[in-house]
Design an enzyme around this catalytic site. Structure first.
Site, PDB file in Angstrom:
ATOM      1  N   ASP A  56       0.681  -0.967   0.178  1.00  0.00           N
ATOM      2  CA  ASP A  56      -0.025  -0.538   0.415  1.00  0.00           C
ATOM      3  C   ASP A  56       1.401   1.375  -0.378  1.00  0.00           C
ATOM      4  O   ASP A  56       0.298   1.983   0.206  1.00  0.00           O
ATOM      5  CB  ASP A  56      -0.586   0.296   1.385  1.00  0.00           C
ATOM      6  CG  ASP A  56      -2.119  -1.377   0.942  1.00  0.00           C
ATOM      7  OD1 ASP A  56      -2.581  -0.636   0.290  1.00  0.00           O
ATOM      8  OD2 ASP A  56      -1.792  -2.415   1.629  1.00  0.00           O
ATOM      9  N   ASP A  76      -0.888  -1.829  -4.611  1.00  0.00           N
ATOM     10  CA  ASP A  76      -0.756  -0.804  -4.508  1.00  0.00           C
ATOM     11  C   ASP A  76      -0.229  -0.161  -4.054  1.00  0.00           C
ATOM     12  O   ASP A  76      -0.301   0.991  -3.532  1.00  0.00           O
ATOM     13  CB  ASP A  76      -2.438  -0.228  -3.230  1.00  0.00           C
ATOM     14  CG  ASP A  76      -3.842  -0.709  -3.950  1.00  0.00           C
ATOM     15  OD1 ASP A  76      -4.104  -1.483  -4.259  1.00  0.00           O
ATOM     16  OD2 ASP A  76      -4.617  -0.523  -2.436  1.00  0.00           O
ATOM     17  N   ASN A  81      -6.107  -3.556  -5.922  1.00  0.00           N
ATOM     18  CA  ASN A  81      -7.272  -3.004  -6.779  1.00  0.00           C
ATOM     19  C   ASN A  81      -6.446  -0.910  -7.634  1.00  0.00           C
ATOM     20  O   ASN A  81      -7.770  -1.318  -8.358  1.00  0.00           O
ATOM     21  CB  ASN A  81      -8.255  -3.159  -5.573  1.00  0.00           C
ATOM     22  CG  ASN A  81      -8.217  -2.210  -4.495  1.00  0.00           C
ATOM     23  OD1 ASN A  81      -7.424  -2.780  -3.153  1.00  0.00           O
ATOM     24  ND2 ASN A  81      -9.066  -1.117  -4.518  1.00  0.00           N
ATOM     25  N   ASP A  94      -7.320   1.966 -10.904  1.00  0.00           N
ATOM     26  CA  ASP A  94      -7.983   3.756 -10.746  1.00  0.00           C
ATOM     27  C   ASP A  94      -7.723   3.963 -12.024  1.00  0.00           C
ATOM     28  O   ASP A  94      -8.359   5.225 -12.028  1.00  0.00           O
ATOM     29  CB  ASP A  94      -7.261   4.259 -10.311  1.00  0.00           C
ATOM     30  CG  ASP A  94      -7.832   3.788  -8.564  1.00  0.00           C
ATOM     31  OD1 ASP A  94      -8.348   3.120  -8.618  1.00  0.00           O
ATOM     32  OD2 ASP A  94      -6.831   4.410  -7.232  1.00  0.00           O
ATOM     33  N   HIS A  98      -3.012  -9.108  -2.025  1.00  0.00           N
ATOM     34  CA  HIS A  98      -3.851  -8.093  -1.916  1.00  0.00           C
ATOM     35  C   HIS A  98      -5.314  -8.203  -1.563  1.00  0.00           C
ATOM     36  O   HIS A  98      -6.133  -7.246  -2.372  1.00  0.00           O
ATOM     37  CB  HIS A  98      -3.645  -6.700  -3.137  1.00  0.00           C
ATOM     38  CG  HIS A  98      -4.022  -5.555  -2.484  1.00  0.00           C
ATOM     39  ND1 HIS A  98      -3.058  -4.350  -1.509  1.00  0.00           N
ATOM     40  CD2 HIS A  98      -5.104  -4.484  -2.710  1.00  0.00           C
ATOM     41  CE1 HIS A  98      -3.705  -2.567  -1.454  1.00  0.00           C
ATOM     42  NE2 HIS A  98      -4.957  -3.610  -1.987  1.00  0.00           N
ATOM     43  N   HIS A 120      -3.394  -4.084   1.766  1.00  0.00           N
ATOM     44  CA  HIS A 120      -4.903  -3.726   1.334  1.00  0.00           C
ATOM     45  C   HIS A 120      -6.174  -3.198   2.307  1.00  0.00           C
ATOM     46  O   HIS A 120      -6.216  -1.932   2.869  1.00  0.00           O
ATOM     47  CB  HIS A 120      -5.928  -5.140   0.555  1.00  0.00           C
ATOM     48  CG  HIS A 120      -7.477  -4.812   0.640  1.00  0.00           C
ATOM     49  ND1 HIS A 120      -7.537  -3.767  -0.085  1.00  0.00           N
ATOM     50  CD2 HIS A 120      -8.637  -5.444   0.725  1.00  0.00           C
ATOM     51  CE1 HIS A 120      -8.838  -3.501  -0.916  1.00  0.00           C
ATOM     52  NE2 HIS A 120      -9.632  -4.139   0.144  1.00  0.00           N
ATOM     53  N   GLN A 152      -4.386  -2.334   4.954  1.00  0.00           N
ATOM     54  CA  GLN A 152      -3.119  -1.278   5.618  1.00  0.00           C
ATOM     55  C   GLN A 152      -3.024  -1.203   7.147  1.00  0.00           C
ATOM     56  O   GLN A 152      -3.225  -0.144   7.036  1.00  0.00           O
ATOM     57  CB  GLN A 152      -4.033   0.660   4.835  1.00  0.00           C
ATOM     58  CG  GLN A 152      -4.061   0.138   3.233  1.00  0.00           C
ATOM     59  CD  GLN A 152      -4.388   1.221   3.086  1.00  0.00           C
ATOM     60  OE1 GLN A 152      -5.103   1.133   1.995  1.00  0.00           O
ATOM     61  NE2 GLN A 152      -4.067   2.670   3.122  1.00  0.00           N
ATOM     62  N   ARG A 196     -16.886   7.146   6.405  1.00  0.00           N
ATOM     63  CA  ARG A 196     -16.503   6.089   6.151  1.00  0.00           C
ATOM     64  C   ARG A 196     -17.943   5.975   7.352  1.00  0.00           C
ATOM     65  O   ARG A 196     -18.517   4.752   6.855  1.00  0.00           O
ATOM     66  CB  ARG A 196     -15.646   4.905   6.032  1.00  0.00           C
ATOM     67  CG  ARG A 196     -15.188   5.359   4.801  1.00  0.00           C
ATOM     68  CD  ARG A 196     -14.095   4.348   4.148  1.00  0.00           C
ATOM     69  NE  ARG A 196     -12.853   4.911   3.543  1.00  0.00           N
ATOM     70  CZ  ARG A 196     -12.852   3.656   2.119  1.00  0.00           C
ATOM     71  NH1 ARG A 196     -12.851   2.297   3.056  1.00  0.00           N
ATOM     72  NH2 ARG A 196     -12.060   4.353   2.094  1.00  0.00           N
ATOM     73  N   ARG A 248     -10.237  11.024  -0.024  1.00  0.00           N
ATOM     74  CA  ARG A 248      -8.846  10.013   0.511  1.00  0.00           C
ATOM     75  C   ARG A 248      -8.458  11.131   0.810  1.00  0.00           C
ATOM     76  O   ARG A 248      -7.292  10.433   2.434  1.00  0.00           O
ATOM     77  CB  ARG A 248      -8.417   9.987  -1.484  1.00  0.00           C
ATOM     78  CG  ARG A 248      -8.817   9.210  -2.135  1.00  0.00           C
ATOM     79  CD  ARG A 248      -9.244   7.972  -1.447  1.00  0.00           C
ATOM     80  NE  ARG A 248      -8.282   7.082  -1.049  1.00  0.00           N
ATOM     81  CZ  ARG A 248      -8.302   5.695  -0.970  1.00  0.00           C
ATOM     82  NH1 ARG A 248      -9.952   4.902  -0.791  1.00  0.00           N
ATOM     83  NH2 ARG A 248      -7.627   4.962  -0.564  1.00  0.00           N
TER      84      ARG A 248
END
Length: 545
Positions: A42, A85, A117, A121, A214, A247, A249, A374, A405
């Site tokens: 990450d 990532d 993932n 992007d 990931h 993933h 993190q 979130r 973000r």
């Protein structure tokens, strides 16, 4: 083997098998081999150190070079792996398609990485370009296109006679975490099922099997709304010696069996997780740590000798004798490699030139922290939705919190700050819906679970939600009229069905404006500077019971 444009879309199983067959000689009986696995994950564009001097590829190179030299002097071997990532998170990197990151990883001598993932992007053409830049394989056994694996599934390394297989796996949640337009025709198959078929093959070819994944580490396998991660895979698939993850993190340090040490302090002892014979490691994020796992291999048996998460110049705040709060390092500072620094500086300067321009000012922080945005409405969520709503001349706007973000700071806001908040270059879209269609859409948004990236932020509407069910919705103080037409604004990711939202693109009255979300935010701030955070307070516009 480097992944080229020609091989990118082809199944490389045969190549991997040939690589395994080409290895020379078995290991020697009654000889102890030393094997050190170094790992990160990450990275998210953090090729340069931050304002406090933390992390960055230049200091990471010094650390990795030291460890490699130490291991070599003791007759051992090293592999440097990454859990995926590399993309998305720092504007200087995002603007350059992560060129400094992939090419910097070349100079660090990475041996392989899992495909994350966020590698999706941007369009596949960008990922193909990144694969050409990389001198190491991008691995994923469970990503398919046209019935063929899109990436090399594994790589076999010969380390002094020990054959080490490294298999890549990508979360099968990827389809809903990225813009669907970027992954048309791409299939993310169940990684556990792929690993179940692949691991027996690898055990027949190699002495040690490592999964670079990931997928995320979730305490005791409790993955909630996320796809199953490393713990669940290790429990389901026998024969994996080590899982180098990413993933979620988080630093994977365990207090006890299936109990994560949530109070882990940088530099402290770290005991990795173990499930069904597989050690599971993860090095938090952004290059904050380099994980180091030292193994001994003897007569077919692999034993973990020691493990550590090594902080890369991480800082803590302490009070000085004069009462001022100052930053000090948790552990001994690692000097930056000067050759790496000189290589990266032109990339950093190029980004700084574009990003340091002042956009406007705010009278306080606008909250976009992942742990907050979130789970609840925030002033930044309201601001972003309001900017979209005004640009589209819409009645209501909704966006997913996973697209937010970072926070916006109090005081001066630069273009860099804007791009840190919205790095994905999604475009503004809108659809003209009947009141019934809009109510159905808002009901779907209301069902999105707090804590997930799908969790919605709104503007222009008042909602009452009970146990995930929409009870009432009002626009401009009035209940939504089922027969009237309303305009809904959102981003292209959500409109295409991202994060599990209903697809809007097929509806009549759907328009993709082409305006990029970060540019809309930049213009909104500039037109209203200085922004008053009180104007975007969520208050009781969305009530959840």
């Amino acid at each position: 083997m480097k992944l080229t444009a020609r091989t990118f879309g082809l199944s490389l199983v045969a190549v991997a098998v040939l690589a395994g067959c080409a290895q020379t000689g078995p290991y020697q009986q009654d000889r102890t081999y030393r094997l050190t696995i170094l790992h990160t994950n990450d990275h998210h564009g953090h090729f340069w150190k931050n304002a406090d001097g933390e992390y960055g590829l230049a200091a990471r190179k010094t650390l990795v070079d030291r460890i490699r030299a130490e291991v070599k002097a003791q007759g051992g071997y090293t592999l440097l792996l990454d859990g995926g990532d590399v993309n998305t998170g720092v504007p200087e990197s995002d603007l350059l398609d992560a060129e400094p990151d992939f090419k910097g990883m070349n100079k660090l001598g990475y041996d392989a990485m899992a495909v994350g993932n966020h590698e999706f992007d941007k369009p596949l053409s960008v990922l193909k370009k990144q694969a050409r830049w990389a001198d190491f394989p991008l691995l994923s056994a469970n990503v398919y296109q046209g019935g063929q694996r899109l990436f090399k599934p594994y790589q076999i390394f010969n380390l002094g006679g020990i054959k080490v297989a490294v298999m890549g796996l990508t979360t099968d949640d990827t389809w809903k975490l990225v813009n669907p337009d970027n992954i048309k025709g791409v299939e993310f198959r169940n990684p556990v099922e792929e690993a179940s078929r692949l691991v027996p093959e690898l055990r027949a070819q190699a002495d040690v099997v490592i999964a670079a994944t990931h997928m995320g580490h979730y305490e005791d396998g409790r993955h909630g709304v996320n796809a199953a991660g490393d713990v669940e895979m290790a429990r389901a698939v026998k024969g994996i010696d080590l899982i180098v993850g990413g993933h979620s993190q988080n630093p994977v340090c365990m207090k006890a069996e299936n109990v994560t040490d949530k109070e882990y302090v940088p530099g402290g002892p770290c005991r990795p997780d173990r499930q069904n014979g597989a050690w599971i490691v993860q090095a938090h994020e952004w290059g904050k740590y380099v994980g180091r796992a030292d193994f001994e291999f003897r007569n077919g048996q692999l034993r973990l000798v020691k493990y550590a998460l090594i902080p890369v110049n991480l800082m803590k705040s302490v009070k000085a004798p004069d009462g001022k709060v100052v930053k000090t390092a948790y552990t001994e500072l690692i000097p930056e490699d000067q050759h790496m620094l000189a290589y990266l500086k032109p990339f950093q300067d190029k980004g700084q030139e574009k990003l340091g321009v002042e956009v406007g000012r705010t009278d306080g922080k606008l909250e976009g922290d992942r742990a907050v945005v979130r789970k609840e409405p925030t002033n930044l969520g309201v601001l972003l939705a309001t900017a979209m709503m005004e640009k589209a001349k819409a009645d209501v706007a909704v966006l997913n919190s996973g697209g937010i973000r970072d926070s916006l700071p109090a005081g001066v806001v630069t273009y860099r700050d804007v791009l840190k908040v919205q790095p994905f270059a999604s475009t503004l879209v809108y659809a003209d819906l009947s009141g019934k269609e809009l109510t159905d859409y808002l009901a779907a948004a209301a069902r999105m679970t707090p804590g997930a990236g799908a969790f919605p932020q709104f503007a222009g509407v008042r909602l009452l939600i009970e146990n995930g069910e929409l009870k009432s919705a009002r626009i401009k103080g009035q209940p939504i009229d089922p027969t009237r037409t309303y305009r809904l604004a959102t981003n292209s990711f959500v409109a295409a069905g991202g994060d599990g939202y209903p697809k809007l693109a097929e509806l009549r009255g759907f328009v993709n404006t082409g305006f990029v979300d970060a540019d809309i935010l930049k213009d909104f701030i500039a037109a209203r500077s200085p922004l008053r955070t009180a104007d975007f307070r969520p208050a009781d516009a969305v009530v959840r019971k």
